[in-house]
Write an enzyme that holds these catalytic residues in place. Structure first.
Site, PDB file in Angstrom:
ATOM      1  N   HIS A   1       4.314  -4.084  -8.182  1.00  0.00           N
ATOM      2  CA  HIS A   1       3.195  -4.718  -8.880  1.00  0.00           C
ATOM      3  C   HIS A   1       2.570  -3.648  -9.791  1.00  0.00           C
ATOM      4  CE1 HIS A   1      -0.979  -6.320  -9.095  1.00  0.00           C
ATOM      5  NE2 HIS A   1      -0.489  -7.477  -8.707  1.00  0.00           N
TER       6      HIS A   1
ATOM      7  N   LYS B   1      -6.030 -11.660   0.545  1.00  0.00           N
ATOM      8  CA  LYS B   1      -4.749 -12.378   0.625  1.00  0.00           C
ATOM      9  C   LYS B   1      -4.418 -12.759   2.070  1.00  0.00           C
ATOM     10  CE  LYS B   1      -2.781  -9.820  -3.255  1.00  0.00           C
ATOM     11  NZ  LYS B   1      -2.611 -10.721  -4.402  1.00  0.00           N
TER      12      LYS B   1
ATOM     13  N   GLN C   1       1.431  -8.060   0.058  1.00  0.00           N
ATOM     14  CA  GLN C   1       2.109  -9.296   0.483  1.00  0.00           C
ATOM     15  C   GLN C   1       2.664  -9.160   1.891  1.00  0.00           C
ATOM     16  OE1 GLN C   1       1.906 -11.997  -1.335  1.00  0.00           O
ATOM     17  NE2 GLN C   1       1.078 -10.989  -3.150  1.00  0.00           N
TER      18      GLN C   1
ATOM     19  N   CYS D   1       1.777  -9.724 -13.110  1.00  0.00           N
ATOM     20  CA  CYS D   1       1.477  -8.298 -12.922  1.00  0.00           C
ATOM     21  C   CYS D   1       2.720  -7.502 -12.592  1.00  0.00           C
ATOM     22  CB  CYS D   1       0.422  -8.079 -11.835  1.00  0.00           C
ATOM     23  SG  CYS D   1      -1.107  -8.931 -12.136  1.00  0.00           S
TER      24      CYS D   1
ATOM     25  N   ASP E   1       3.012  -0.409  -0.292  1.00  0.00           N
ATOM     26  CA  ASP E   1       2.108  -1.432  -0.810  1.00  0.00           C
ATOM     27  C   ASP E   1       2.314  -2.676   0.047  1.00  0.00           C
ATOM     28  OD1 ASP E   1       0.940  -3.576  -2.079  1.00  0.00           O
ATOM     29  OD2 ASP E   1       1.731  -3.125  -4.068  1.00  0.00           O
TER      30      ASP E   1
HETATM   31  C1  LIG Z   1       2.464  -6.566  -4.159  1.00  0.00           C
HETATM   32  C2  LIG Z   1       1.051  -6.472  -4.646  1.00  0.00           C
HETATM   33  N1  LIG Z   1       0.495  -5.262  -4.829  1.00  0.00           N
HETATM   34  C3  LIG Z   1      -0.777  -5.126  -5.240  1.00  0.00           C
HETATM   35  C4  LIG Z   1      -1.576  -6.213  -5.507  1.00  0.00           C
HETATM   36  C5  LIG Z   1      -2.981  -5.999  -5.969  1.00  0.00           C
HETATM   37  O1  LIG Z   1      -3.897  -6.505  -5.042  1.00  0.00           O
HETATM   38  P1  LIG Z   1      -5.449  -6.547  -5.354  1.00  0.00           P
HETATM   39  O2  LIG Z   1      -5.599  -7.240  -6.663  1.00  0.00           O
HETATM   40  O3  LIG Z   1      -6.024  -7.336  -4.228  1.00  0.00           O
HETATM   41  O4  LIG Z   1      -5.946  -5.151  -5.403  1.00  0.00           O
HETATM   42  C6  LIG Z   1      -1.038  -7.491  -5.334  1.00  0.00           C
HETATM   43  C7  LIG Z   1      -1.843  -8.697  -5.607  1.00  0.00           C
HETATM   44  O5  LIG Z   1      -1.837  -9.312  -6.629  1.00  0.00           O
HETATM   45  C8  LIG Z   1       0.305  -7.627  -4.902  1.00  0.00           C
HETATM   46  O6  LIG Z   1       0.862  -8.833  -4.731  1.00  0.00           O
END
Ligand SMILES: Cc1ncc(COP(=O)(O)O)c(C=O)c1O
Lengths: 138, 407
Positions: free
Chosen positions: B121, B224, B201, B365, B198
């Site tokens: 991401h 999430k 998910q 993203c 990370d």
């Molecule tokens: C794999 C992954 N990493 C990072 C993020 C970023 O999360 P957040 O926007 O809650 O900081 C997301 C969420 O969109 C994600 O799916």
């Protein structure tokens, strides 16, 4: 172009008022999109790309006998439908006519609130391109 | 199993959009909130709103206890060795930025390398790019194969030289493939490289045991996984958290402040500068309870059936190309990203929206992944155990109708 700018706007407002459901209105926009005049591949260039759209939108224009003619295309069909509407209203008008218009018919057909914010930004970018072309040619 | 009983706990599921029942299939973006979480948030705002760790008065004590109880709950949930390894942040993005900054300050020098994968991401790419820019370091990228699996051979080859830290996603938010993070951590550790996972998910769908995984950092968001928005966690191994300098300076992260010099609190306090999300963090307790109950027992089998139905229906449709093709069913979370031949993802998302179905469209993203698979965007549906077979069937029918309208 048989009708005036005002007549073209009124016709679109009337067309849209025939449908109650937004899904049907989209169907109508999709039809408009499918029937959009072809736009030359070689004019799909970076400098004709309109910034601020989620889908890609290219717009081109030429001045002929004091009137501005717009052509445009997109890779998304509903956006093509919106382009088709804008062209039917604003293409083939004089710069002064376009510059004097307030573009509020978009709101009267309820388009703005029924698009996602990203599409709305795209729509606003297209409108501001049309507007600035007109203003630069007065 | 009575799925309605589960659904009744999520008020937003009874919302109507354009007169139709909402079908919420955008769970990977954020989950809906159960009543227990909403109640906790309300209680913390209505009755126990007070700043934590500071005052001696009654409500401040309750608020502090609730906040610290959440830390204990998260520690148990992750099977972390110590509560001091649980740092509260505002989300995954904040957790990763914290490590990229603080670890980077201590351990990354000019010419060093940082390893990521193509499946990340933007939140697990950009902070590392910024670090590399700051330090004159180099970002290395391990690729994914056509099915969406990380290419372990190329990953292994990159694990050498001057790589000082690796950042890998547990589960990609686009491909839904569960990466073999335990194996990747092992590979990295053999080369002396610490690993950040990370878990944005992964935490929602996989059982996470940070000691078993042996990762050095695990980052995730509360929103999430049913908890309040603006909450997040960074789990870190003690040895790193102690050596890393603070990320932000301010209230609560200090030991003593003098104009002649300031000393810092021990972790986790060192990384929790300023007033924390005092109404949100306590919601981790009911959120984890909900997650553990939904990820076990009857709802597991039901969810698998819904998942299988969607996987089969999408892959049987010749107009549709699904990205992230699992070799074993357990390699994938209930998330499907796909493209439809000759149809723009935004058009589809707009029509589905008018049919009452919330899906995600665009680059999600993860622009490098879009480039990898040669598309400008995708459509994504992602489910949680409160989604039903009826919703899945309605989605498949609506998708077909939308494709026909657009072709
Ligand atoms: C794999 C992954 N990493 C990072 C993020 C970023 O999360 P957040 O926007 O809650 O900081 C997301 C969420 O969109 C994600 O799916």
């Amino acid at each position: 172009m048989g009708s005036t700018l005002q007549e073209a706007k009124d016709r679109l407002i009337e067309d849209f008022s025939m449908f109650d459901e937004w899904l049907d209105k989209y169907e109508y926009l999709i039809d408009l999109g499918k029937n959009l005049q072809p736009y030359p591949e070689e004019k799909k260039t970076e400098d004709r790309l309109i910034k601020g759209c989620q889908s890609r939108v290219w717009m081109d224009w030429r001045l002929e006998d004091g009137r501005i003619y717009f052509t445009a295309d997109s890779d998304a069909i509903i956006t093509r439908g919106i382009i088709s509407m804008l062209i039917s209203v604003y293409s083939g008008r004089t710069a002064a006519e376009i510059a004097a218009d307030d573009f509020s018919f978009i709101d009267r057909i309820g388009l703005r609130e029924n698009l996602s914010p990203t599409r709305t930004n795209g729509l606003l970018s297209m409108i501001s391109t049309i507007r600035s072309v007109a203003q630069n040619n007065i | 199993m009575d799925i309605q009983k589960i659904r009744n706990q999520f008020p937003e599921l009874s919302e109507k959009v354009y007169g139709k029942s909402l079908v919420y299939f955008d769970n990977a973006a954020t989950s809906l909130k159960p009543v227990s979480v909403i109640d906790k948030w309300l209680k913390m705002s209505e009755k126990y709103n007070a700043n934590i760790h500071r005052a001696v008065h009654y409500t401040a004590t309750v608020a502090t206890d609730e906040f610290e109880a959440a830390r204990d709950r998260v520690k148990d949930f992750l099977n972390a060795p110590s509560r001091d390894g649980i740092v509260f942040t505002s989300g995954t993005t904040a957790s990763i930025n914290l490590v990229a900054y603080s670890f980077g300050e201590a351990f990354i020098h000019e010419g060093d390398e940082v390893l990521v994968t193509e499946a990340e991401h933007h939140s697990d790419i950009v902070p590392w790019q910024m670090l590399c820019e700051r330090k004159g370091a180099v970002l290395k990228v391990a690729g994914v194969d056509d099915d969406g699996y990380i290419d372990l051979e190329s990953f292994k080859k990159l694990c050498g030289g001057r790589v000082r830290i690796a950042a890998v996603t547990h589960v990609s938010n686009v491909l839904g493939i569960v990466n073999p993070v335990k194996e990747m951590v092992r590979i990295c550790h053999e080369a002396g490289i610490p690993v950040l996972v990370d878990g944005a998910q992964g935490i929602v769908h996989e059982k996470v045991d940070v000691q078993e995984m042996d990762c050095d950092f695990y980052a995730f968001s509360g929103h999430k996984m049913y908890a309040a928005a603006g909450t997040g966690v960074l789990y870190g191994k003690k040895k790193w958290l102690e050596l890393m300098p603070p990320y932000m300076g301010g209230g609560e992260m200090i030991e003593t402040v003098r104009f002649s010099g300031t000393t810092y609190a021990k972790p986790p306090g060192k990384f929790e500068a300023g007033t924390q999300n005092i109404s949100g963090v306590p919601t981790f307790v009911p959120a984890i309870e909900m997650l553990e109950s939904l990820n076990g027992g009857d709802s597991l089998a039901y969810g698998e059936a819904v998942n299988e139905y969607l996987a089969d229906s999408l892959s049987a449709d010749e107009r549709i190309r699904v990205f992230g093709v699992p070799r074993r069913t357990e390699d994938k979370i209930p998330l499907f990203s796909f493209a439809v031949d000759g149809v723009h993802h935004e058009d589809l998302a707009l029509l589905l929206d008018k049919m009452g179905i919330a899906v995600r469209s665009g680059q999600m993203c993860a622009e490098p992944l879009m480039d990898r698979f040669g598309v400008t965007g995708m459509l994504r549906v992602s489910l949680l155990p409160y989604n039903t077979m009826e919703e899945a069937e309605y989605f498949i029918k609506s998708l077909d109708k939308a494709i026909l309208m657009l072709s």
